[in-house]
Design a protein around this motif. Structure first.
Motif, PDB file in Angstrom:
ATOM      1  N   LEU A  60       0.838  -1.198   0.000  1.00  0.00           N
ATOM      2  CA  LEU A  60       0.000   0.000   0.000  1.00  0.00           C
ATOM      3  C   LEU A  60       0.880   1.258   0.000  1.00  0.00           C
ATOM      4  O   LEU A  60       0.644   2.198  -0.766  1.00  0.00           O
ATOM      5  N   PHE A  61       1.923   1.225   0.841  1.00  0.00           N
ATOM      6  CA  PHE A  61       2.817   2.385   0.913  1.00  0.00           C
ATOM      7  C   PHE A  61       3.585   2.559  -0.396  1.00  0.00           C
ATOM      8  O   PHE A  61       3.759   3.677  -0.875  1.00  0.00           O
ATOM      9  N   VAL A  62       4.053   1.446  -0.970  1.00  0.00           N
ATOM     10  CA  VAL A  62       4.820   1.534  -2.222  1.00  0.00           C
ATOM     11  C   VAL A  62       3.956   2.126  -3.331  1.00  0.00           C
ATOM     12  O   VAL A  62       4.348   3.063  -4.034  1.00  0.00           O
ATOM     13  N   ALA A 110       1.240   3.878  -2.963  1.00  0.00           N
ATOM     14  CA  ALA A 110       0.862   5.252  -2.630  1.00  0.00           C
ATOM     15  C   ALA A 110       1.970   6.203  -3.047  1.00  0.00           C
ATOM     16  O   ALA A 110       1.713   7.267  -3.613  1.00  0.00           O
ATOM     17  N   SER A 111       3.223   5.776  -2.775  1.00  0.00           N
ATOM     18  CA  SER A 111       4.331   6.659  -3.095  1.00  0.00           C
ATOM     19  C   SER A 111       4.473   6.840  -4.602  1.00  0.00           C
ATOM     20  O   SER A 111       4.678   7.963  -5.098  1.00  0.00           O
ATOM     21  N   ARG A 158       2.109   6.538  -6.755  1.00  0.00           N
ATOM     22  CA  ARG A 158       0.967   7.332  -7.186  1.00  0.00           C
ATOM     23  C   ARG A 158       1.213   8.809  -6.893  1.00  0.00           C
ATOM     24  O   ARG A 158       0.919   9.683  -7.720  1.00  0.00           O
ATOM     25  N   ALA A 159       1.778   9.074  -5.710  1.00  0.00           N
ATOM     26  CA  ALA A 159       2.012  10.469  -5.325  1.00  0.00           C
ATOM     27  C   ALA A 159       2.897  11.163  -6.345  1.00  0.00           C
ATOM     28  O   ALA A 159       2.671  12.315  -6.709  1.00  0.00           O
TER      29      ALA A 159
END
Lengths: 201, 254
Positions: B193-195, B197-198, B200-201
């Motif tokens: 999820l964090f990967v 999200a990053s 995507r950011a």
């Protein structure tokens, strides 16, 4: 880990708010405009991760992961956590306006402390890194629980037993968070090490 | 699913100027949190209930929300009367269920629920985006509003991503239990999820830059402080002053 509205006394609420405001100011100062999108979307992931319930015996607990957010964002974890807490307050009424400060200290304080103490060890040898990652997960919850306990005790000295029970109830969560953080960090190390502190980016 | 349960509607509470709502919710919460006398707290609870009734929300949903958020309060009712020193109402073996503990629990329950109801009726009845712009007009710095709006924008996206990952795990016969395998799976899932999200950011930020983003989201929406908002402001101030009066009366009487 939240303290509900209406429990704490005004000096505790006011000191929490002052500390949180100072931390947020530092965090915002350290957060450049071109990293805000990153911080915001990670804050959204933190918000979603706190909705993840993992089984624990017959019951279940939700992940907190403030330690991981601290590792990923450093000081910027403070504004990110404030924002996630505001969203929780408005969407679910977990916490509220008067407790926003204290709840920020509970969640973001340990995140920043764990970041400052353990982040340099994350990029070291695997054995040290595993220990550091476990410590990040474990202490970010333990310190949060201690802040909850202190907030209760400064409100009313007879809250001693309640405060003790709150900290004790968090012991299994500390261990789970420790393991989850170890696995999460080792995963990030393999998949995208640039997210973790100590990498060249 | 994350939902803004109470934001939909056209009641007087939904139509109120969001800036007034934020100010009112803040003042009401603070004043209730620092009040101590039962008469004041009961008045606060009545005000909270009145505001929720005016917001014409679904009774069942409000009740459900109250029950969930009162978990900690139930715990206090169990522990405080047993641990507080004082006159016993009845005894459970060696433990005394004391009056002072009951009084404190009752006070906290009243405070907590009055504030909760006011939050549901005031801030709960606006969309978060609206609240963000309203906060900005109340001089909250641009930077944190930007962070707030982008977080709000993406919680729904990330939540869907999480649902997708969980579905994929279920398809692979993942059965959560109290074991390391489960915690590892969840940790990898959150890591993913964090990967994502990053990544995507980064894409999102580049797209924003392409469209000339300069550090602030603009809105065409103008908030207007209407006559009915003025009436609301007076009514709410009157209620708050009455609460302050009750609190002051009690301290002078006893």
């Amino acid at each position: 880990m939240h303290i509900s509205e209406g429990v704490l006394s005004w000096p505790v609420l006011a000191s929490g708010a002052a500390l949180a405001a100072a931390g947020t100011a530092v965090g915002l100062k350290k957060l450049d405009y071109d990293r805000i999108a990153q911080a915001g979307i990670l804050s959204a992931s933190f918000f979603v991760a706190s909705l993840v319930h993992v089984p624990l015996g017959p019951s279940n607990v939700h992940l907190i992961l403030n330690g991981v957010v601290g590792l990923l964002l450093g000081w910027a974890a403070v504004p990110a956590i404030v924002v996630a807490l505001i969203l929780q307050a408005v969407l679910f009424q977990y916490g509220g306006i008067t407790t926003l400060g204290v709840n920020t200290v509970i969640m973001a304080g340990p995140a920043v402390i764990c970041y400052l103490v353990f982040a340099p060890m994350i990029s070291k040898k695997p054995r040290i890194a595993v220990f550091a990652a476990f410590a990040v997960g474990f202490f970010s919850v333990l310190l949060g629980g201690i802040v909850v306990g202190l907030a209760l005790m400064f409100t009313e000295k007879n809250f001693f037993e309640v405060a003790g029970l709150v900290v004790a109830a968090h012991i299994p969560i500390m261990i789970i968070e420790g393991f989850v953080t170890v696995f999460c960090v080792s995963f990030l190390k393999k998949v995208q090490p640039s997210l973790l502190p100590g990498s060249l980016n | 699913m994350i939902q803004e349960t109470f934001a939909i509607g056209s009641s007087p509470m939904h139509r109120m100027d969001p800036r007034l709502k934020i100010v009112a919710a803040t003042v009401f919460s603070v004043q209730t949190a620092i009040s101590d006398h039962f008469l004041t707290l009961i008045t606060a609870l009545i005000l909270g209930v009145a505001m929720v009734i005016l917001a014409r929300l679904k009774f069942f949903l409000v009740l459900k929300r109250l029950l969930i958020v009162n978990g900690f309060i139930f715990f206090l009712w169990l522990v405080l009367p047993l641990t507080f020193p004082g006159e016993a109402i009845f005894s459970l073996g060696p433990l005394d269920y004391t009056l002072s503990g009951v009084i404190l629990s009752a006070r906290i329950t009243l405070k907590s629920n009055a504030i909760l109801l006011s939050l549901i009726a005031l801030t709960g009845t606006s969309y978060l985006a609206t609240l963000g712009y309203a906060l900005n007009q109340l001089k909250i710095p641009d930077k944190i509003i930007y962070l707030f709006l982008i977080t709000y924008r993406y919680i729904f996206v990330i939540e869907q991503e999480y649902q997708r990952l969980i579905r994929a795990a279920r398809v692979r016969c993942f059965e959560p239990g109290t074991n390391l395998h489960t915690y590892r799976t969840y940790a990898y899932l959150v890591g993913m999820l964090f990967v994502r999200a990053s990544a995507r950011a980064e894409r999102v930020y580049h797209a924003m830059l392409c469209r000339g983003f300069a550090g602030k989201f603009h809105t065409l929406r103008q908030f207007s402080f209407t006559k009915s908002d003025l009436v609301w402001a007076f009514t709410l101030s009157a209620g708050l002053m009455f609460m302050g009066y009750l609190e002051w009366m009690k301290t002078t009487l006893f």
